[in-house]
Design an enzyme around this catalytic site. Sequence first.
Site, PDB file in Angstrom:
ATOM      1  N   ASP A 153      36.748 -73.305 -28.629  1.00 18.15           N
ATOM      2  CA  ASP A 153      36.203 -73.487 -27.274  1.00 18.15           C
ATOM      3  C   ASP A 153      34.901 -72.738 -26.998  1.00 18.15           C
ATOM      4  O   ASP A 153      34.398 -72.808 -25.884  1.00 18.15           O
ATOM      5  CB  ASP A 153      37.216 -73.048 -26.189  1.00 18.15           C
ATOM      6  CG  ASP A 153      38.461 -73.903 -26.179  1.00 18.15           C
ATOM      7  OD1 ASP A 153      38.463 -74.950 -26.842  1.00 18.15           O
ATOM      8  OD2 ASP A 153      39.431 -73.527 -25.515  1.00 18.15           O
ATOM      9  N   ASP A 190      50.630 -72.533 -24.180  1.00 16.84           N
ATOM     10  CA  ASP A 190      49.199 -72.601 -23.865  1.00 16.84           C
ATOM     11  C   ASP A 190      48.830 -71.653 -22.729  1.00 16.84           C
ATOM     12  O   ASP A 190      47.657 -71.284 -22.587  1.00 16.84           O
ATOM     13  CB  ASP A 190      48.812 -74.016 -23.442  1.00 16.84           C
ATOM     14  CG  ASP A 190      48.903 -75.005 -24.576  1.00 16.84           C
ATOM     15  OD1 ASP A 190      48.591 -74.629 -25.716  1.00 16.84           O
ATOM     16  OD2 ASP A 190      49.302 -76.152 -24.327  1.00 16.84           O
TER      17      ASP A 190
END
Length: 783
Positions: free
Chosen positions: A502, A721
């Site tokens: 990311d 997550d």
Amino acid sequence: MRLQRGLRKWAVTVTAASVAALGLVVGQSTAASAAVACDVTYSANSWTSSPGQGGFTASITLKNTGDPITSWNLGFDFPTTGQKYTPTGWGANWSQSGTRVTGTSMPYNGSLSTGGSVSIGFNGTWTGSNPSPTAFTVNGVNCGGGTPTTPSVVTSASSVAVNEGGTATFTARLSSAPSANVTVTTTRTSGDTDLSVSSGGSLTFTPSNWNTAQTVTLAAAQDADTTAGTASFTVGGTGVTPATVSATEVDDDAVVEQSIIVTPTAVTVPEGASATYTVRLAAAPTSNVTVTSTAGTGDTNITVSSGGSLTFTPSNWNTPQTVTLAASEDSDTANGSRTITVASTGLTSRTVTATEADNDGGTTPGGHVENPYAGATGYVNPDWKAKAQAEPGGSAVANTSTAVWMDRIAAIAGSSSAMGLRAHLDEAVRQDAANGSAPLTVQFVIYDLPNRDCSALASNGELLVSENGLNRYKTEYIDPIAAIMSDSAYANLRIVTVIEPDSLPNLVTNLSFAKCAEANSSGAYVDGVRYALNKLHAITNVYTYVDAAHHAWLGWDSNFNPTVNLFYNTVAGATAGVDSVDGFIVNTANYGATTEPYFTINSSVNGTSVRQSKWVDWNWYVDEQSFATALRSALVAKGFKSGLGMLIDTSRNGWGGSARPSGPSTSTNVDDFVNQSRTDRRIHAGNWCNQSGAGLGARPTASPAAGLDAYVWIKPPGESDGASSDIPNDEGKKFDRMCDPTYHGNSLNGNNLSGALPNSPLSGRWFSAQFQELLRNAYPPVN
């Protein structure tokens, strides 16, 4: 609007409370000739996380009641100092200085005709109370027709660290448009005189460029003391409210810093040939320093052939000098190794491990191959295996190879409940020895950049750019990892590293987030990734794969092409250039289908392209494999090597179970056709957290298609997550509403539910309910 980030982290919003109930319709201008006039409505949905504090989502509607405008700057003040922008927002470039909050228009929503409006918002936290602001400005004019407000100087950082003998930067802009040109100067007002303004001391802002950030460079003079001095700088000028930036000198004269820098610390020397490493000092000496390289125990065929004694002066101390090692021809088939000690009186010595690459029929330890997965078996993480085996039915997949996430500095050493890096590598050596002649591939995720995951909350990290995070990332995180991986005991392993999920994609699409903008302006992401590549690529048996997000994040031309350029410019700037990477990985810890079997991007329904469906939303890709293949082609065309490999994380993208379609839809409506045909059963492609209905995907497989090195399980199934509610922790991980199953998203995901499973723990923690759901919905099914 096209998705800026279909990924993992969407900006958080909630449905606004009624404006009438809040009494916050802010006055409309009645001056017919006014260039700027506006209505603003502000509403906040608040929640309490603990007594006296909590969070909120602010929803704002800005309506232009004056002449047409091509860009806007909204400003207001929080009523209390306890109200903070997190930062996570949408529809504007948000920032906060003190109590002042500003939001500037995006390229797609800056133009507002008379009567036109735009909906924007952000997330925040509060302590004490959360009253709503009552006064707003647009382009420096009070909503209600008041006089222009005084612009404030907005800086990208309130504090910077400046290496002694080096420089550091921050940016400055104005909070609103001035009525005339404004000169902003940066002046040291107190503190260490070694800290000074190197450039950008005088900046000019005009009524048209006031929102364009300009750079100020600070410098720290080289000195002989060991004091980390500080200084305060005022950034201001006539007619503006100034800002203050503090600077801290990072001193390099302390004894602990008086060391030798060696690159790399592990080298392979071909038999009958030579190899090199470089040496320099960490700080300027006061007189000449002699550094010697001495061969120690080990294979005596390896010797220091030149550079065994190097002299560094107060002027050339930072210039790398070369040491050459040689390996003489012999008749054995052993790949011997020898330790080289690099030392000087009074300095911290360094060790280089030199390994001979035998040419008499032996195997080269850690010889670098084009595809580290080909012909290899995968490392089974004992920690993950034990958790999977403890789940009903989990033994069927417990011996699957999964990656190990090094998501904080403490993970390197490990703990009583989790193995550290060296323990995993020792176990990998044991598994390799028990596995016969096949090599073993072990995977690690390198994941601790400062301002990590800058556009989200659930996987924020421990390091911050503003708190010397980049230097800590290099010295406390990457350096120890590289030192352990370069140990000759692990030379026969194929060590795969997945570099910073990311990170770089955020610099393409999410610079409206303050943490992302800071990561960009400071160079922390690019510099950090380059540093990781430099240290890890230097180890012969280590393979580097840079994260490349996924198709629903970068699949539009406006994102795809800038990403290719950013990847190339970042990697080309590393020491070994494009050779620093073995490939790229897509879909890390995400849910995008590897392939959609029942339609492609070229499919159409009644003459209407599937690109026009709400699900595809004009993207050029419908699955990860087509995206990975196209990205690889573009990267090779840009200048990457032709052998570049791609990985796809298939750990949670199987989407099996009863909801999986068995064939293409027969609907003649394009939206219905796509929704009934797609195997990815998420409510929206932007949903990313602990997705309901997801299943295990294809098991790890080497060379599954042309240009793909492997399908891999990088995100260990069963690891969360993010938490579905606020859970205090010391890892920097925060509560993101996209992990709350009751949350209805925002305009970017069509205000759909987040699709998250309930009762989830912190990111990275074991989530039994998720593992069971993944097992149940696996595709191919688990037998």
